[in-house]
Design a protein around this motif. Structure first.
Motif: not given
Length: 259
Positions: A134-155
């Motif tokens: 349902d959700a993931g805790l992302v680090i490193h370069e994912a700060r720059f790329t998560y939108q490419r996966y169609g995802l949104t930041s919860v916090v």
């Protein structure tokens, strides 16, 4: 001498000069590339002389190692994110290791119990995007790329931490065998300064180990995670680490430790 650090651009940038024999007086190094979710537990058997780990893992490691006051990842605006698909109800959360600073921050922040799945961090965003989690805790370069996966930041847990404490977020630490701390401090600081003086020097090394990142992402990654705290942890950096681990110990999340 055995050293372990991640293949992420900030680490390869910082340690390029050191592990390529460019720092005067430094020994030859046998390099292991491993992410902190691996080194946090691999370091328990003392196999490395110098190793990059999460600040959250220090309570289990300071019997055999000491904190080196440089070379790590600590700063502002660089914390982990919780990401999900738009409108998704969150019950399961994928995290990159149960002794990472990211997961420790998540546990300090979360008021709702979630089902936790520990997986390699590079599998988290594809897993969330596909509906596996349902959700993931992302680090490193994912700060720059998560939108490419169609995802949104919860916090943004780094922003949350800064609002709570006014302190930078301590993510990755360098630790060394006690007898090596003074020498390692000098070697690493020199390696950082050499990297800043000639960024092109490490470019091939950084790109060779980066995980399919374009130049803009690599540059953003380095500029975010390699900063003044990388050269010198200083009083503010030590206080950030102390407050993180004290709050975590008070919440019975980690053993108490004296930094």
């Amino acid at each position: 001498m055995k050293i372990a650090f991640s293949p992420c651009p900030n680490d390869t940038f910082v340690f390029h000069a050191l592990v390529h024999g460019l720092v005067p007086g430094a020994p030859e190094f046998d390099v292991t590339f491993a992410d902190v979710d691996v080194t946090n537990t691999a370091a328990l058997d003392g196999r490395f002389d110098l190793v990059k780990v999460s600040y959250a893992a220090l309570p289990w490691l300071l019997e055999d190692y000491r904190l080196v006051p440089c070379g790590g990842a600590l700063g502002r605006g660089c914390g982990p994110l919780v990401v999900t698909r738009p409108g998704q109800r969150i019950e399961t959360v994928a995290v990159p290791g149960d002794r990472t600073t990211a997961y420790l921050l998540f546990r300090l922040w979360a008021s709702t119990p979630y089902q936790i799945k520990v997986i390699p961090f590079n599998e988290i965003m594809p897993g969330v995007a596909s509906g596996r989690f349902d959700a993931g805790l992302v680090i490193h370069e994912a700060r720059f790329t998560y939108q490419r996966y169609g995802l949104t930041s919860v916090v943004d847990l780094g922003q949350w931490w800064e609002e709570q404490t006014g302190l930078p977020i301590p993510l990755g630490a360098i630790i060394a065998r006690p007898s090596l701390v003074d020498d390692a401090t000098g070697w690493i600081r020199q390696s950082v300064r050499m990297a800043w003086a000639d960024p092109a020097m490490s470019r091939d090394f950084v790109k060779r180990h980066a995980q399919e990142m374009d130049d803009d992402v690599i540059d953003g990654h380095i500029s975010l995670y390699v900063n003044n705290f990388t050269e010198d942890l200083g009083a503010e950096g030590r206080e950030a680490a102390r407050v993180l681990l004290t709050r975590a110990a008070d919440a019975n999340l980690v053993p108490a430790v004296d930094l």
